[in-house]
Design an enzyme around this catalytic site. Sequence first.
Site, PDB file in Angstrom:
ATOM      1  N   ARG A 130       0.823  -1.217   0.000  1.00 18.62           N
ATOM      2  CA  ARG A 130       0.000   0.000   0.000  1.00 18.62           C
ATOM      3  C   ARG A 130       0.850   1.257   0.000  1.00 18.62           C
ATOM      4  NH1 ARG A 130      -4.881  -2.724   3.269  1.00 18.62           N
ATOM      5  NH2 ARG A 130      -5.907  -3.451   1.393  1.00 18.62           N
ATOM      6  N   GLN A 163     -10.824   1.896   3.117  1.00 18.54           N
ATOM      7  CA  GLN A 163      -9.670   2.410   3.890  1.00 18.54           C
ATOM      8  C   GLN A 163     -10.141   3.326   5.016  1.00 18.54           C
ATOM      9  OE1 GLN A 163      -6.619   1.326   3.400  1.00 18.54           O
ATOM     10  NE2 GLN A 163      -7.100   0.212   1.542  1.00 18.54           N
ATOM     11  N   HIS A 203      -8.446   0.337  -6.384  1.00 14.42           N
ATOM     12  CA  HIS A 203      -7.869  -0.992  -6.118  1.00 14.42           C
ATOM     13  C   HIS A 203      -7.128  -1.008  -4.774  1.00 14.42           C
ATOM     14  CE1 HIS A 203      -3.630  -0.351  -8.082  1.00 14.42           C
ATOM     15  NE2 HIS A 203      -4.034   0.725  -7.462  1.00 14.42           N
ATOM     16  N   GLU A 204      -6.702  -2.202  -4.371  1.00 14.94           N
ATOM     17  CA  GLU A 204      -6.008  -2.397  -3.081  1.00 14.94           C
ATOM     18  C   GLU A 204      -6.827  -1.879  -1.905  1.00 14.94           C
ATOM     19  OE1 GLU A 204      -3.030  -3.796  -2.412  1.00 14.94           O
ATOM     20  OE2 GLU A 204      -2.161  -4.018  -4.416  1.00 14.94           O
ATOM     21  N   GLY A 205      -8.129  -2.085  -1.951  1.00 16.98           N
ATOM     22  CA  GLY A 205      -8.994  -1.571  -0.882  1.00 16.98           C
ATOM     23  C   GLY A 205      -9.464  -0.190  -1.283  1.00 16.98           C
TER      24      GLY A 205
END
Length: 600
Positions: A298, A448, A441-443
């Site tokens: 991240r 978040q 993307h990536e959460g």
Amino acid sequence: MQQNIINTRDLEFQLFELHQVDDFLKYDRYADHNRETLQAALDLALKVAAEEFAPHARLVDEEEPTFENGRVVMRPEVKKALDVLRETGLLAASQDYERGGMQLPSAVGQMCVGLLKGANVGTQAYAGLTIAAANLILTQGSEEQKTRYAEPMLSGRFFGTMCLTEPHSGSSLGDLRTRAEPAGDGSYRLKGNKIFISAGDHELSDNIVHMVLARLPDAPPGVKGISLFIVPKYLVNEDGSLGKRNDVALAGLIHKMGYRGTTSTMLNFGEKAGAVGYLVGEPHNGLAAMFHMMNEARIGVGLGSVMLGYTGYLHALEYARERRQGRPVGNKDPQSPQVPLIEHADIRRMLLTMKTYVEGGLSLALQGARLVDEKKVAQSDEEREMAAGLLDLLTPLIKSWPSQFCLEANSLAIQVHGGYGYTREYPVEQFYRDNRLNPIHEGTHGIQGMDLLGRKVSMAGGRYYQELLRRIAATVDEAGNNPKLADNARRLTDTVEALKEATDRIQAVKQEGQVERALANASLYLEAFGHTVVGWLWLRQALAAAKGLSGGGPQPAAFYQGKLKACDFFSRYELPRVKGLTQLLREVDATALEMEAEGF
Ligand SMILES: Cc1cc2nc3c(=O)[nH]c(=O)nc-3n(C[C@H](O)[C@H](O)[C@H](O)COP(=O)(O)OP(=O)(O)OC[C@H]3O[C@@H](n4cnc5c(N)ncnc54)[C@H](O)[C@@H]3O)c2cc1C
């Protein structure tokens, strides 16, 4: 400033004057390095970025990969650039020597990757995913898996992917359905469909190692029933040679608004007898394993957002210096020459906004990378625990704040270019499209926000949150003694107080059991928290600049003056946003929560 990728003076300032990365060189892990070797790695990364990655960034956007006769076809420049990267050894820049790495401090290693992202994010993604997948095996896998899969990935012989998402299960990973049945010989057979898998098929490497989340037959429902598997495109023999094709089929490519150079795939696992997979770590612990290495991934996403914003800012700056349009408001002489755009206050305001977002975002990402190093070299368990806790707390901010505000910088870069910015003749519109992925993307941004407010702030009884506030207060004290910075210090104190009040109030509502209401505005909380932390980092940048000016740091003075002015700007134009947000947050406003679906 090769190809407008980064201001190298700023990079030097951020790494060495602000974050003092050379502090780490006294530890055994980095004993072979000195300032020159760190600089040499950065110079090499910038050269590869400018000469091999940047020149085809537009081409891969215009000619995205296609699916022809069961094969992915793409521009040849992608493979050439990745081959050069492979030869430099930069792929594994922060890895241990024994794994073929350079053992660079994380901040420098991340930055080497960041430069490639700023130059051409579509091509860099193949390398980035490979390193993320290899790291996952290195932290969670068996020795045999490390040798058979991770090492060829670090050397670039194999590439990697992360296969989490399914058509009905994106943010809600607990609902994923891919199944893994034991085959009786220690391996598993996987069946299921994954979607949006970046770099899921190509011919850039000998093999592709998919890291796949799936459920075992006895898995409990939800996130506690997810396991992690290695599923290679080609099976790998004991001696490392390639065996037969695994049962992983490319079902199709997805066409996107940005990041077009990276193949986005739909993958079918187990259309025939089942895809051969190998369990990584403990059964049912796959999601936890995945998240274990997510902090570094991240930071990479946050830094990627920063670098796309940064290149947009530099292009806008160059354009504003060259393009002549209009005259100062007071000048009524139509025959006087037109002035460069940068002479107009509104353009300077936009450029300052961009500068504070991208340079502030860079400080934030490097702060995260510094904590990764602090964790690695900690001399006591207590130090290690604190570095890890602060990193956990800051990770949602590092991922999401740049995804929001460096994207906004990309939008402003288009605005500075006027109509030309809206055309495909200039690269700023592509930077915007590429960066638009990062809040997704990536959460996602929303997820978040909930992670920060629902989990991170109160983690360990709020210990890390309190430590962060203590560190901010220490900077405020130091800046308060400098007459040039005292006003900014006071503004930051007010902001922190407002954030603290909102946090206390939300936590109280949460403790009363009104969890949904407490988390309803988590995205806005993330924005307020992010601005506060970036305000802190701007004050620290200003302190470092003041020190550089008075103590004869590597000049020029105009650079340091620019930093001081940018800190004034962020404190005066941006910190007040937090006030507005925290007012709503303090009231734990439920308007959005209470709006009936039928009311829209
Ligand atoms: C270009 C691209 C590359 C990608 N690469 C990969 C990859 O390599 N590997 C991989 O596994 N995945 C990848 N993804 C998938 C990505 O991680 C998902 O798109 C993302 O997790 C969101 O899932 P979703 O698209 O199903 O959206 P959804 O989960 O349906 O979310 C839609 C919206 O609803 C919000 N939302 C969802 N649930 C909640 C909730 N509980 N509370 C509040 N709001 C909520 C979200 O924040 C979002 O705004 C990629 C996606 C894209 C577009």
